[in-house]
Design a protein around this motif. Structure first.
Motif, PDB file in Angstrom:
ATOM      1  N   SER A 253       2.082  -8.147  -9.474  1.00 17.73           N
ATOM      2  CA  SER A 253       2.868  -9.454  -8.930  1.00 17.73           C
ATOM      3  C   SER A 253       2.799  -9.360  -7.427  1.00 17.73           C
ATOM      4  CB  SER A 253       4.760  -9.459  -9.110  1.00 17.73           C
ATOM      5  OG  SER A 253       4.972  -8.114  -8.543  1.00 17.73           O
ATOM      6  N   PHE A 254       3.094 -10.448  -6.575  1.00 15.98           N
ATOM      7  CA  PHE A 254       3.466 -10.370  -5.246  1.00 15.98           C
ATOM      8  C   PHE A 254       4.247  -9.244  -4.797  1.00 15.98           C
ATOM      9  CE2 PHE A 254       5.034 -11.315  -1.127  1.00 15.98           C
ATOM     10  CZ  PHE A 254       3.239 -11.201  -0.484  1.00 15.98           C
ATOM     11  N   LYS A 255       5.804  -9.305  -4.802  1.00 17.20           N
ATOM     12  CA  LYS A 255       7.004  -8.638  -5.286  1.00 17.20           C
ATOM     13  C   LYS A 255       6.402  -6.729  -4.623  1.00 17.20           C
ATOM     14  CE  LYS A 255      11.499  -7.642  -6.378  1.00 17.20           C
ATOM     15  NZ  LYS A 255      12.166  -7.832  -7.331  1.00 17.20           N
ATOM     16  N   ALA A 256       5.632  -6.843  -5.778  1.00 20.32           N
ATOM     17  CA  ALA A 256       5.622  -5.572  -6.396  1.00 20.32           C
ATOM     18  C   ALA A 256       4.549  -4.827  -5.627  1.00 20.32           C
ATOM     19  CB  ALA A 256       4.901  -5.158  -7.663  1.00 20.32           C
ATOM     20  N   SER A 257       3.155  -5.561  -4.990  1.00 24.04           N
ATOM     21  CA  SER A 257       2.478  -5.000  -3.935  1.00 24.04           C
ATOM     22  C   SER A 257       2.916  -5.050  -3.052  1.00 24.04           C
ATOM     23  CB  SER A 257       1.276  -6.682  -4.393  1.00 24.04           C
ATOM     24  OG  SER A 257       0.088  -6.667  -2.944  1.00 24.04           O
ATOM     25  N   TRP A 258       3.888  -5.699  -2.629  1.00 28.65           N
ATOM     26  CA  TRP A 258       4.116  -5.959  -1.360  1.00 28.65           C
ATOM     27  C   TRP A 258       5.579  -4.666  -0.976  1.00 28.65           C
ATOM     28  CZ3 TRP A 258       5.582  -9.066   3.376  1.00 28.65           C
ATOM     29  CH2 TRP A 258       6.042  -8.830   3.733  1.00 28.65           C
ATOM     30  N   LYS A 259       5.544  -4.078  -1.984  1.00 31.54           N
ATOM     31  CA  LYS A 259       7.014  -2.515  -2.541  1.00 31.54           C
ATOM     32  C   LYS A 259       5.805  -1.888  -1.633  1.00 31.54           C
ATOM     33  CE  LYS A 259       9.796   0.122  -4.673  1.00 31.54           C
ATOM     34  NZ  LYS A 259      10.272  -0.029  -6.343  1.00 31.54           N
ATOM     35  N   SER A 374      -0.696 -12.046   4.075  1.00 28.64           N
ATOM     36  CA  SER A 374       0.786 -10.823   4.359  1.00 28.64           C
ATOM     37  C   SER A 374       0.650  -9.846   4.679  1.00 28.64           C
ATOM     38  CB  SER A 374       0.953 -10.890   2.374  1.00 28.64           C
ATOM     39  OG  SER A 374       0.282 -10.446   1.849  1.00 28.64           O
TER      40      SER A 374
END
Length: 410
Positions: A253-259, A374
């Protein structure tokens, strides 16, 4: 005064960006032909693991079947602050499991530093240390390639990093494209130019004597980059082995990638602050382009941050009513900057072609710009939170084994 500062920043980072773009094209050809030696080096394989009971078994099974004499390597799992069955699963595969419990010094860098101290106490000593993450898989001939480079006199070696799950989501596809690009047009280009390569966090091999001499000492959020800087600063040049493949699982997910990427950028800011000026000064003083190049690599995080801020300021100024308050370098050299921008963009499809990426990954180029863009807000946020030292753990969702990777490659 502010306009002058903005112009200087634009010129400086255009020059740096232009340099990086030009260097990338030296990776178009592969020139690294290496000597082959009989297996003779012994290896301690360290597997950093924090609550990795889902995936560690697949890696241990993979390592058990490496195409290398079994008496010449041993596997050590670092069960770092684990609250699951990682250690017991490791022991069930007949490998060493060292359990570490230290809530105040959390993170992979600290775990490796601790494990090396434990390793030096053992009766058996090894010629080299290899480091993997628990979610990795290695090509069967990985150790043979490391043996060849060590026998040739190299002291620090980085393997080719690939992804286990490039087709799981648009974000894993973006990671895969980035990896293929970096392997070919960042790592291979520096190999061809005789410059130092950077370490990628896993698939790394170190001469044991070197680690004894200088210690690990890399405990930031990006211990791989930190140790790269330490090596280059001391005149030790890490190299890249294109043939030794290591596959890494990427978040879906983008959220996990962002983290995950936020942690990378926070650590990158710290390493840039500590090593840019010493390396650039040493490079100039010693006339070492290797050190200058690595200093510029350390500066990349500031490149993204500052160009993002300056670009935002210039766009806001352009849309405000009345005459422009700030000078845009683009307005004075549009063709030059358009050419550099075009070269930067076409590098990604070129890398996919050169690396023979799966055809169905091509469609990911549609969403890939979102991934690239991003990095700007992410780096901006990382700049203001760079004092954070908390290690963030990436959750794994499924087990992928080496036979699946081989089928996918074929």
């Amino acid at each position: 005064m502010l306009d002058t500062v903005l112009v200087v920043l634009q010129v400086v980072f255009v020059l740096i960006g232009g340099y990086q773009t030009i260097v990338a094209f030296f990776g178009l050809a592969r020139k690294d032909k290496r000597a082959v030696y009989e297996p003779q080096k012994s290896f301690a394989i360290l597997v950093a693991a924090h609550n990795e009971e889902k995936v560690v078994g697949a890696l241990l099974e993979n390592l058990r079947h490496l195409n290398y004499p079994k008496e010449l390597y041993e596997v050590f799992v670092i069960a770092d602050n684990c609250t699951d069955n990682t250690a017991s699963i490791a022991r069930s595969y007949g490998v060493h499991a060292f359990e570490r419990h230290d809530s105040s010094r959390r993170g992979k860098g600290y775990a490796i530093e601790w494990m090396l101290r434990e390793l030096w106490k053992l009766p058996r000593q090894f010629d080299a240390i290899v480091m993997f993450d628990a979610d990795n898989l290695a090509s069967p001939d990985y150790l043979r390639h490391m043996n060849n480079d060590l026998c040739a006199g190299h002291r620090v070696i980085q393997a080719y990093l690939d992804t286990k799950n490039p087709h799981d989501s648009w974000i894993t596809s973006a990671y895969a494209v980035s990896y293929w690009f970096c392997n070919r047009l960042w790592q291979m280009s520096r190999t061809n130019l005789g410059l130092a390569n950077y370490l990628g966090g896993t698939g790394m091999c170190f001469e044991a004597k070197l680690l004894r001499e200088i210690g690990w000492g890399a405990t930031s959020l990006v211990e791989d980059l930190e140790f790269t800087m330490r090596c280059v600063k001391r005149g030790v040049k890490p190299i890249f082995n294109y043939e030794a493949k290591v596959f890494d699982e990427k978040p879906l997910s983008f959220k996990a990638s962002w983290k995950q990427r936020l942690r990378w950028m926070q650590g990158h800011f710290e390493v840039a602050r500590r090593y840019f000026f010493p390396l650039i000064w040493q490079g100039i003083k010693e006339r070492s382009w290797t050190k200058i190049d690595m200093a510029l690599y350390a500066l990349n995080v500031y490149n993204v941050f500052i160009t993002g801020v300056v670009t935002t300021v210039l766009y806001l100024d352009m849309f405000l009513p009345g005459k422009a308050h700030f000078t845009s370098v683009y307005a004075h050299a549009p063709w030059l900057l358009m050419t550099l921008s075009l070269l930067s963009v076409i590098q990604f499809p070129i890398a996919l072609y050169l690396e023979r990426a799966p055809k169905k990954i091509i469609k990911s180029l549609i969403t890939f710009p979102l991934y690239l863009l991003s990095w700007y807000p992410l780096t901006f946020y990382a700049f203001f939170t760079q004092t954070n030292k908390q290690w963030s753990h990436t959750q794994h969702t499924r087990v992928i084994r080496i036979d699946e990777m081989q089928k996918q490659a074929s």
